[in-house]
Design an enzyme around this catalytic site. Structure first.
Site, PDB file in Angstrom:
ATOM      1  N   GLU A  76       7.367  -8.007  11.675  1.00  0.00           N
ATOM      2  CA  GLU A  76       6.163  -8.631  12.232  1.00  0.00           C
ATOM      3  C   GLU A  76       6.089 -10.145  12.012  1.00  0.00           C
ATOM      4  OE1 GLU A  76       2.825  -6.410  10.664  1.00  0.00           O
ATOM      5  OE2 GLU A  76       3.713  -4.504  11.208  1.00  0.00           O
ATOM      6  N   GLU A 114       8.147   3.501  14.555  1.00  0.00           N
ATOM      7  CA  GLU A 114       6.907   3.960  13.903  1.00  0.00           C
ATOM      8  C   GLU A 114       5.992   4.677  14.891  1.00  0.00           C
ATOM      9  OE1 GLU A 114       5.015   0.816  11.652  1.00  0.00           O
ATOM     10  OE2 GLU A 114       6.935  -0.037  11.045  1.00  0.00           O
TER      11      GLU A 114
HETATM   12  O1  9MR Z   1       1.572   3.604   6.621  1.00  0.00           O
HETATM   13  C1  9MR Z   1       1.498   2.495   5.756  1.00  0.00           C
HETATM   14  C2  9MR Z   1       0.290   2.604   4.871  1.00  0.00           C
HETATM   15  O2  9MR Z   1       0.403   3.710   4.001  1.00  0.00           O
HETATM   16  C3  9MR Z   1       0.151   1.310   4.097  1.00  0.00           C
HETATM   17  O3  9MR Z   1      -0.907   1.361   3.193  1.00  0.00           O
HETATM   18  C4  9MR Z   1       0.020   0.159   5.099  1.00  0.00           C
HETATM   19  C5  9MR Z   1      -0.248  -1.169   4.443  1.00  0.00           C
HETATM   20  O4  9MR Z   1      -0.384  -2.168   5.368  1.00  0.00           O
HETATM   21  O5  9MR Z   1       1.213   0.095   5.834  1.00  0.00           O
HETATM   22  C6  9MR Z   1       1.415   1.234   6.614  1.00  0.00           C
HETATM   23  O6  9MR Z   1       2.623   1.093   7.334  1.00  0.00           O
HETATM   24  C7  9MR Z   1       2.701   0.018   8.255  1.00  0.00           C
HETATM   25  C8  9MR Z   1       4.146  -0.409   8.305  1.00  0.00           C
HETATM   26  O7  9MR Z   1       4.616  -0.719   7.027  1.00  0.00           O
HETATM   27  C9  9MR Z   1       4.336  -1.591   9.250  1.00  0.00           C
HETATM   28  N1  9MR Z   1       3.802  -1.306  10.545  1.00  0.00           N
HETATM   29  C10 9MR Z   1       2.426  -0.816  10.583  1.00  0.00           C
HETATM   30  C11 9MR Z   1       2.315   0.413   9.679  1.00  0.00           C
HETATM   31  C12 9MR Z   1       0.933   1.030   9.793  1.00  0.00           C
HETATM   32  O8  9MR Z   1      -0.029   0.128   9.331  1.00  0.00           O
END
Ligand code: 9MR
Length: 375
Positions: free
Chosen positions: A169, A284
């Site tokens: 990102e 994802e």
């Molecule tokens: O699924 C993840 C969640 O458990 C975390 O707390 C969160 C923190 O920002 O991140 C989520 O995963 C993200 C991923 O690392 C990057 N793309 C977006 C995902 C969903 O927010």
């Protein structure tokens, strides 16, 4: 519904054929008339593998450790595992001088014993940085921290990783920076070259793994065309400088209520990426349902249609080699915590329901793999 008829109008013959009769815009709720029938209940990883594709999911180690049924479903369905959080900075780096790999090692071991591939997420991101980060890291020492971090973490799994999300990102056109780079601590401390540096360090340590640039919000044409353009330019710049980058990760957090999925524009974006010699991973995938009607049967049809429509376009591009969902079952999804429904009813973004039973979305995914060209 994910796409409107306008989206289909200009799509290629292949896509139109695959989507024949899929859209029922006449019904107020956007319900599809599709049957979502499938030939067999073989695991999704098998449907994918039959076409030379990889299917798998993200998960949190605690879910596998504490939930034997979930663990069995995960082992059955998935050919690749990505730690949902365990390899992020705030997990592996509790203190500036200490690394903690207990949970990620456990996941790597689980993947190995199950014969699954293992992929890493993520080495450089602006989120989930440890609390100490802002107090300790600055312009003077940021490069040392970044290089040390990438070296230590990639070395731990060198030779074991299918692929690594090296940078996650990094583009945000709304931040007003040059080249649409996100105003992240990394940009602030190191300038735009931090991206190339990260790929070079990862490649030096683990030269055989696939190095991925992973990005969100690339799926819909509005308002994200600017983001797509910026990502293409970034990839072009990196390639032109000989940076060891091998693939683009398209996160694919879809929205069930969204109507701005233009198949033609998405398809052409995928071709543009592929023409640079890069592979593409869907990293994802899930479909949010917070804005959909409460009736689970209605929601499930809309969500399944989103999966099938999206995957039919994406898998039409042969550079796409893998599809991962962000979680496997509605029992354990980030949406329950981050974005629950206002009516308090459980969210249903994934392919298995909270009882681990396949939903229409599972069928939709199996069908999409089934219809994909062989790689
Ligand atoms: O699924 C993840 C969640 O458990 C975390 O707390 C969160 C923190 O920002 O991140 C989520 O995963 C993200 C991923 O690392 C990057 N793309 C977006 C995902 C969903 O927010």
């Amino acid at each position: 519904m994910c796409i409107g008829l306008s989206g289909l109008a200009g799509a290629s013959a292949v896509v139109v054929r695959k989507n024949r009769g899929l859209i029922d815009n006449s019904q107020a709720l956007g319900l599809s008339k599709r049957d979502f029938e499938i030939a067999s209940q073989a695991p999704l990883k098998r449907y994918a593998a039959a076409k030379g594709l990889i299917y798998g999911a993200a998960t949190v180690s605690d879910f596998l450790i504490s939930d034997a049924d979930f663990k069995a479903s995960f082992a059955r369905e998935c050919g690749i595992l990505v730690p949902e959080n365990e390899l992020k900075w705030d997990s592996v780096r509790p203190a500036p001088d200490r690394f903690e790999f207990t949970k990620s090692d456990w996941l790597a071991g689980f993947a190995r014993t199950q014969g699954m591939l293992f992929r890493g997420h993520t080495l450089v991101w602006h989120q989930q940085l440890p609390k100490w980060f802002r107090e300790v890291v600055n312009r003077q020492n940021a490069e040392k921290f970044l290089v040390e971090h990438i070296t230590t973490v990639t070395k731990r799994y060198a030779g074991q990783m299918h692929s690594w999300d090296v940078v996650n990102e990094a583009i945000e056109p709304n931040d007003g920076q040059s080249n649409a780079l996100r105003k992240s601590p990394w940009l602030e401390f190191l300038g735009p070259d931090y991206i190339e540096l990260a790929f070079r360090v990862a490649s030096a340590v683990d030269p055989k793994t696939m190095l991925v640039y992973n990005e969100n919000d690339l799926e819909y044409d509005t308002p994200n065309q600017a983001k797509r353009t910026a990502v293409l330019k970034l990839l072009e710049r990196l390639k032109a400088r000989g940076t060891p980058i091998h693939a683009l990760g398209i996160q694919s957090h879809l929205r069930g209520e969204e109507t701005a999925l233009n198949l033609k524009k998405l398809r052409s974006f995928l071709s543009d990426v592929a023409s640079m010699g890069l592979k593409i991973l869907i990293t994802e995938l899930d479909v949010s349902d917070q804005k959909l009607p409460s009736d689970p049967a209605v929601r499930d049809r809309i969500i399944a249609a989103c999966y099938e429509d999206y995957l039919s376009v994406v898998l039409d591009e042969r550079a796409v080699i893998a599809v991962l969902t962000w979680g496997l079952s509605d029992r354990h999804t980030w949406y329950s915590m981050f974005s629950p429904r206002s009516d308090g009813i459980g969210v249903r973004p994934l392919t298995l329901d909270s009882n681990l039973k396949p939903k229409l979305a599972w069928n939709a995914m199996a069908r999409a793999f089934d219809q994909a060209q062989k790689r």
